[in-house]
Scaffold this motif. Sequence first.
Motif, PDB file in Angstrom:
ATOM      1  N   ASN A  63      65.231 -51.228 -32.202  1.00 14.46           N
ATOM      2  CA  ASN A  63      65.114 -50.053 -32.804  1.00 14.46           C
ATOM      3  C   ASN A  63      63.696 -49.570 -32.740  1.00 14.46           C
ATOM      4  O   ASN A  63      62.778 -50.209 -32.537  1.00 14.46           O
ATOM      5  N   HIS A 102      70.311 -48.799 -29.599  1.00 14.10           N
ATOM      6  CA  HIS A 102      70.061 -49.239 -30.985  1.00 14.10           C
ATOM      7  C   HIS A 102      69.704 -47.682 -31.720  1.00 14.10           C
ATOM      8  O   HIS A 102      69.817 -46.890 -31.133  1.00 14.10           O
ATOM      9  N   ASP A 103      68.853 -48.050 -32.834  1.00 16.07           N
ATOM     10  CA  ASP A 103      68.628 -46.712 -33.425  1.00 16.07           C
ATOM     11  C   ASP A 103      67.234 -46.346 -33.237  1.00 16.07           C
ATOM     12  O   ASP A 103      66.229 -47.063 -33.077  1.00 16.07           O
ATOM     13  N   GLY A 132      73.421 -45.409 -30.719  1.00 19.21           N
ATOM     14  CA  GLY A 132      72.722 -45.814 -31.783  1.00 19.21           C
ATOM     15  C   GLY A 132      72.637 -44.585 -32.831  1.00 19.21           C
ATOM     16  O   GLY A 132      72.824 -43.526 -32.166  1.00 19.21           O
ATOM     17  N   LYS A 133      71.956 -44.774 -33.738  1.00 21.59           N
ATOM     18  CA  LYS A 133      71.811 -43.639 -34.920  1.00 21.59           C
ATOM     19  C   LYS A 133      70.616 -42.984 -34.472  1.00 21.59           C
ATOM     20  O   LYS A 133      69.473 -43.755 -34.250  1.00 21.59           O
ATOM     21  N   THR A 135      67.822 -40.570 -36.497  1.00 27.33           N
ATOM     22  CA  THR A 135      67.427 -40.175 -38.037  1.00 27.33           C
ATOM     23  C   THR A 135      66.261 -39.259 -37.760  1.00 27.33           C
ATOM     24  O   THR A 135      65.301 -39.658 -37.273  1.00 27.33           O
ATOM     25  N   ASN A 168      76.320 -39.545 -34.226  1.00 28.00           N
ATOM     26  CA  ASN A 168      75.530 -40.431 -34.923  1.00 28.00           C
ATOM     27  C   ASN A 168      74.280 -39.975 -35.368  1.00 28.00           C
ATOM     28  O   ASN A 168      73.011 -40.501 -34.755  1.00 28.00           O
TER      29      ASN A 168
END
Length: 226
Positions: A63, A102-103, A132-133, A135, A168
């Motif tokens: 991440n 990964h995020d 991955g996400k 945000t 995502n």
Amino acid sequence: SSGIPAYAARWDIANGDITVKAGDAEGKNKVSQGETIDKDDTNTVITGESDKNTVTIDTSEGNVDVTFDDLKIDVSGKKEGDGRGDSPVDAGKAAVTVQGDHDAAIELDGANELKSGSSNAGLEKNGNESSGKLTIKDDNGKDGSLTAEGGGEGGAGIGGGYESGAGNIEITGGTVEAVGGEGAAGIGGGVYGPGRDIEISGGKVSATGGSYSGDPRPGAAGIGDG
């Protein structure tokens, strides 16, 4: 006065392309720019202005959290390759690209503006390159904002480039304006690409899909499919 801890490095996009990868421990990154390769960093902050340099967030090894602080990138006039414009390699450049499985999390501080070249998303997260996400947040409460504009010929504001789906993606805070290029979603798929699993749980969001020049039919979704 900025409130950024003393150990946090500030990386100026004017000094060259920046790549941020996961570090060896949780909460740490490895940052590369120019002759600086894989420098250990905590609380990575990217700032400055450029009309040629770009940011890559690589989550293939873990991440990655970064902060954009008054970051302004406009590569709408730049092309990859040799610049002759006569082959596929000469597609435009993405101001910011997210890759890996990964995020990634982007904290917004100040006013941030991303504008990409032809066929690329302003903040690009192609489905075939990033699972991955992503945000986008404003946890610091500094009135963070992001304007992301996709390039002509099919780049989403936030999401997929030309013929690429995206998904995502979560927005939890900040003021976000996303504008898609021709046939691309504001947030979601590039032209001909689907947009899936997009969640908005906070902040103020404006998303506008792009239409085709001279075509009276509706264009892409504000949030969703190209």
